[in-house]
Design a protein around this motif. Structure first.
Motif: not given
Length: 225
Positions: A21-29, A93-98
């Motif tokens: 989840r931490h990595l996913t937050a940086y994906l747009p940047s 990306a959706v499933l990793v947190s759900r």
């Protein structure tokens, strides 16, 4: 859904949900930075081969001064690879947190990345210029695909698996025709190319449909848990 085999779990535990989840937050940047880098790379590349910038930015049909519909099936094939890869990576990306099933996001990450690689190859014809030869690279792709099937074999028991099987059959047909192209072309002529490339295109479409169907089903299931 399948579970990760015990033998590989120790190697995957480091990729826990929090870290993902931490990595996913940086994906747009990260994506934006890579896009900017792709544009800036044109400057030294153009200087290196003494070409104008438009050589890298314009559509190949404009550069080659050929009809815009030339190679349209190949372009549609790249779009199919892109759809499959994008849907898979988004689903991961959706499933990793759900999701409560560790195999779910990793399946989509694995095959999303692999599908993106195949699309990249199809777009830039990497296999035709591979230093160790085309067959060597196809062998690598085969090993990667079989590894994914073994690790996530439970996923392929899904009701959408028929599309994955159709994709595999189409790719095998395309590869078989390519392997025996000289002999086959003597028998049926130029239609050999249509069969080879048409089968590859149908395979890419079937694979994209498979990934979209199980991606939608997985997101729907985890949102109702």
């Amino acid at each position: 859904m399948s579970r990760i085999p015990d033998i590989v779990k120790p190697h995957l535990r480091t990729f826990d949900g929090g870290r993902c989840r931490h990595l996913t937050a940086y994906l747009p940047s990260i994506t934006l930075c890579m896009s900017v880098a792709a544009v800036l790379l044109i400057v030294p590349a153009a200087a290196h081969i003494s070409r104008d910038y438009g050589f890298f930015t314009r559509d190949p049909t404009q550069i080659g001064n050929i009809p815009r519909y030339a190679g349209y099936l190949s372009s549609l094939g790249v779009m199919a690879w892109t759809v499959g890869a994008a849907v898979s990576l988004f689903t991961s990306a959706v499933l990793v947190s759900r999701s409560r099933d560790d195999a779910d996001p990793r399946f989509f990450l694995f095959f999303g990345g692999f599908t993106a690689l195949l699309g990249w190859d199809d777009l830039f014809l990497i296999h035709e210029n591979f230093i160790l030869g085309e067959k060597s690279l196809f062998l690598v792709y085969g090993v990667i695909a079989l590894t994914g099937v073994v690790l996530f074999r439970g996923v392929f028991r899904n009701e959408a698996t028929g599309f994955a099987q159709a994709a595999a059959a189409a790719f095998l047909l395309s590869l078989s025709v390519d392997a025996g192209q000289r002999l086959i072309e003597r028998q049926i002529g130029d239609i050999r190319i249509l069969i080879e490339d048409g089968a590859k295109f149908i395979g890419a479409v079937c694979w994209a449909i498979f990934l979209c169907k199980i991606g939608a089903a997985s997101i729907s299931r985890c949102t109702h848990e």
